[in-house]
Design a protein around this motif. Structure first.
Motif, mmCIF file in Angstrom:
data_model
loop_
_atom_site.group_PDB
_atom_site.id
_atom_site.type_symbol
_atom_site.label_atom_id
_atom_site.label_comp_id
_atom_site.label_asym_id
_atom_site.label_seq_id
_atom_site.Cartn_x
_atom_site.Cartn_y
_atom_site.Cartn_z
ATOM 1 N N ALA A 112 -38.449 -48.153 20.964
ATOM 2 C CA ALA A 112 -39.425 -47.814 19.930
ATOM 3 C C ALA A 112 -40.247 -46.593 20.337
ATOM 4 N N ALA A 113 -40.596 -46.505 21.625
ATOM 5 C CA ALA A 113 -41.361 -45.353 22.110
ATOM 6 C C ALA A 113 -40.561 -44.066 21.951
ATOM 7 N N ILE A 114 -39.276 -44.114 22.307
ATOM 8 C CA ILE A 114 -38.414 -42.936 22.146
ATOM 9 C C ILE A 114 -38.249 -42.593 20.672
ATOM 10 N N GLY A 115 -38.071 -43.625 19.841
ATOM 11 C CA GLY A 115 -37.932 -43.388 18.405
ATOM 12 C C GLY A 115 -39.171 -42.757 17.808
ATOM 13 N N ASN A 116 -40.355 -43.260 18.159
ATOM 14 C CA ASN A 116 -41.605 -42.691 17.652
ATOM 15 C C ASN A 116 -41.784 -41.241 18.097
ATOM 16 N N TYR A 117 -41.380 -40.969 19.336
ATOM 17 C CA TYR A 117 -41.495 -39.598 19.843
ATOM 18 C C TYR A 117 -40.600 -38.659 19.036
ATOM 19 N N LEU A 118 -39.351 -39.054 18.812
ATOM 20 C CA LEU A 118 -38.431 -38.196 18.058
ATOM 21 C C LEU A 118 -38.878 -38.039 16.608
ATOM 22 N N LEU A 119 -39.510 -39.077 16.051
ATOM 23 C CA LEU A 119 -39.972 -38.999 14.664
ATOM 24 C C LEU A 119 -41.028 -37.927 14.462
ATOM 25 N N THR A 120 -41.743 -37.549 15.530
ATOM 26 C CA THR A 120 -42.743 -36.480 15.391
ATOM 27 C C THR A 120 -42.078 -35.134 15.136
ATOM 28 N N GLY A 131 -36.617 -32.178 19.657
ATOM 29 C CA GLY A 131 -37.378 -33.243 20.298
ATOM 30 C C GLY A 131 -36.832 -33.589 21.673
ATOM 31 N N LEU A 132 -35.514 -33.632 21.796
ATOM 32 C CA LEU A 132 -34.889 -33.928 23.084
ATOM 33 C C LEU A 132 -35.192 -32.838 24.107
ATOM 34 N N TRP A 133 -35.175 -31.593 23.664
ATOM 35 C CA TRP A 133 -35.452 -30.503 24.602
ATOM 36 C C TRP A 133 -36.911 -30.563 25.062
ATOM 37 N N ARG A 134 -37.832 -30.866 24.150
ATOM 38 C CA ARG A 134 -39.248 -30.983 24.529
ATOM 39 C C ARG A 134 -39.450 -32.151 25.498
ATOM 40 N N TYR A 135 -38.657 -33.179 25.345
ATOM 41 C CA TYR A 135 -38.815 -34.374 26.198
ATOM 42 C C TYR A 135 -38.217 -34.149 27.584
ATOM 43 N N TYR A 136 -37.009 -33.563 27.636
ATOM 44 C CA TYR A 136 -36.321 -33.411 28.921
ATOM 45 C C TYR A 136 -36.510 -32.022 29.547
ATOM 46 N N GLY A 137 -36.735 -31.000 28.724
ATOM 47 C CA GLY A 137 -36.943 -29.657 29.246
ATOM 48 C C GLY A 137 -35.735 -29.071 29.940
ATOM 49 N N ARG A 138 -34.533 -29.502 29.560
ATOM 50 C CA ARG A 138 -33.302 -29.024 30.206
ATOM 51 C C ARG A 138 -32.186 -28.942 29.170
ATOM 52 N N ASP A 139 -31.644 -27.734 29.005
ATOM 53 C CA ASP A 139 -30.602 -27.528 27.999
ATOM 54 C C ASP A 139 -29.394 -28.427 28.234
ATOM 55 N N LYS A 140 -29.004 -28.567 29.506
ATOM 56 C CA LYS A 140 -27.818 -29.375 29.801
ATOM 57 C C LYS A 140 -28.040 -30.834 29.445
ATOM 58 N N ALA A 141 -29.245 -31.347 29.658
ATOM 59 C CA ALA A 141 -29.549 -32.730 29.288
ATOM 60 C C ALA A 141 -29.351 -32.923 27.787
ATOM 61 N N VAL A 142 -29.860 -31.980 27.008
ATOM 62 C CA VAL A 142 -29.713 -32.069 25.552
ATOM 63 C C VAL A 142 -28.242 -32.021 25.168
ATOM 64 N N SER A 143 -27.492 -31.102 25.783
ATOM 65 C CA SER A 143 -26.066 -30.960 25.486
ATOM 66 C C SER A 143 -25.298 -32.241 25.777
ATOM 67 N N ILE A 144 -25.599 -32.876 26.907
ATOM 68 C CA ILE A 144 -24.898 -34.096 27.286
ATOM 69 C C ILE A 144 -25.253 -35.248 26.343
ATOM 70 N N ILE A 145 -26.531 -35.377 26.006
ATOM 71 C CA ILE A 145 -26.961 -36.442 25.097
ATOM 72 C C ILE A 145 -26.314 -36.275 23.720
ATOM 73 N N ILE A 146 -26.317 -35.051 23.213
ATOM 74 C CA ILE A 146 -25.702 -34.791 21.907
ATOM 75 C C ILE A 146 -24.201 -35.063 21.960
ATOM 76 N N GLY A 147 -23.566 -34.706 23.090
ATOM 77 C CA GLY A 147 -22.150 -35.015 23.260
ATOM 78 C C GLY A 147 -21.893 -36.514 23.256
ATOM 79 N N ASN A 148 -22.741 -37.269 23.963
ATOM 80 C CA ASN A 148 -22.631 -38.731 23.951
ATOM 81 C C ASN A 148 -22.736 -39.271 22.529
ATOM 82 N N ALA A 149 -23.754 -38.793 21.804
ATOM 83 C CA ALA A 149 -23.975 -39.254 20.432
ATOM 84 C C ALA A 149 -22.769 -38.940 19.548
ATOM 85 N N LYS A 150 -22.187 -37.763 19.755
ATOM 86 C CA LYS A 150 -21.013 -37.364 18.962
ATOM 87 C C LYS A 150 -19.840 -38.293 19.233
#
Length: 317
Positions: A112-120, A131-150
């Motif tokens: 829920a905390a992660i969901g509320n953060y992304l909802l902003t 939102g993911l980039w602001r949270y992790y501050g790393r392009d590769k982290a965002v790329s990997i998460i988006i790849g997982n989601a895909k």
């Protein structure tokens, strides 16, 4: 250190995946953020917690939120579970399961905390990436998460652990453990993989579910493909004679998807071939959220080869 995956309990794993999916679907209902983004974040952090000693062992939901981020940096009570005071100190902690507490160790509260953060930022794909980039501050982290989601979206399930040997069993091939051997061409360096020798054009298959992250020429590896799987392991296939006709960057693949053929390309400019016998160079790399390093694929290859042989024997009359 990365070691071969141990035998799992299928029934226990099935129940675990079911419980996780129920949580992700519940968060989708509450936030309108698709379930596979929550699954992608959770799997990214699960992989980090397996390879980093500064993070605790993963639980059912593996997203780790530090005490000061949860309670608020200036909150004098870093173990605060009161949603009101946490909000007053700009912490991300919230009550997701309705028990009146914002528990940092509760799976529903963390999601829920992660969901509320992304909802902003918003519920569409581009804003979720911001939102993911602001949270992790790393392009590769965002790329990997988006790849997982895909991957989760494409295959519609959480269990994406199946692996196969990179060459079909009905072709002749041979391989030994060559990881770490010295290499001379292009300067002193170690061999970051296992060489699997076979005839030209023998099909090369993806060993895993994954995302095609790289495709093209390298003066060392020739025509090569890079695929990142759901465990954040990067699989590297080099010296190919070419690529599968429809293979494109960003494509999702599954175990057994043909990605190219065995060749002898490399050790020169684009098109160079024949400087060594045809073989597949297969490498595996791991990312811990900070750096990426190679590890020995040989034990994994032997295990996948054995698993396929056992499956064939079971099917034989």
């Amino acid at each position: 250190m990365v070691s071969p995956v141990q035998a799992a309990d299928p029934k226990k794993d099935e129940q675990m995946y079911k419980e996780r999916m129920e949580l992700f679907k519940k968060m989708e209902t509450v936030t309108s953020i698709p379930w596979y983004y929550f699954a992608g974040i959770d799997q990214y952090e699960r992989n980090l917690r397996f390879v980093r000693k500064d993070l605790p062992e993963p639980e059912n939901i593996s997203i780790y939120i530090s005490e000061n981020k949860w309670a608020g940096l200036l909150n004098p009570n870093q173990e605060d579970t009161n949603p009101v005071t946490i909000a007053a100190f700009h912490g991300v902690g919230t009550d997701g399961d309705g028990d009146g507490k914002a528990d940092r160790l509760s799976s529903e509260d963390v999601l829920a905390a992660i969901g509320n953060y992304l909802l902003t930022y918003g519920t569409d794909h581009d804003n979720i990436k911001i939102g993911l980039w602001r949270y992790y501050g790393r392009d590769k982290a965002v790329s990997i998460i988006i790849g997982n989601a895909k991957m989760y979206k494409a295959f519609g399930k959480l269990d994406l652990q199946k692996k196969v040997f990179p060459l079909p069993h009905n072709f002749n091939y041979s391989f030994n453990n060559t990881w770490g051997d010295a290499r001379g061409w292009g300067g002193r360096r170690i061999h970051e993989g296992t060489d699997i020798f076979a005839n030209y054009s023998v099909p090369v298959r993806s060993t895993s579910y994954g995302i095609v992250e790289m495709k093209g020429w390298n003066r060392y590896g020739g025509w090569r493909v890079g695929i990142r799987d759901i465990n954040n392991t990067y699989h590297y296939y080099a010296h190919l004679n070419g690529f599968a006709k429809d293979l494109i960057l960003g494509q999702t693949v599954e175990p057994g998807t043909v990605i190219g053929g065995v060749g002898s390309t490399g050790y020169g400019p684009p098109g160079t071939s024949g400087k060594f016998p045809p073989h597949l160079h297969y490498g595996m790399y791991k990312d811990n959220g900070r750096t990426e390093w190679s590890f020995d694929p040989y034990p994994h290859l032997k295990q996948w080869e054995r698993n396929e042989r056992m499956e064939r024997n079971k099917r034989s009359p």
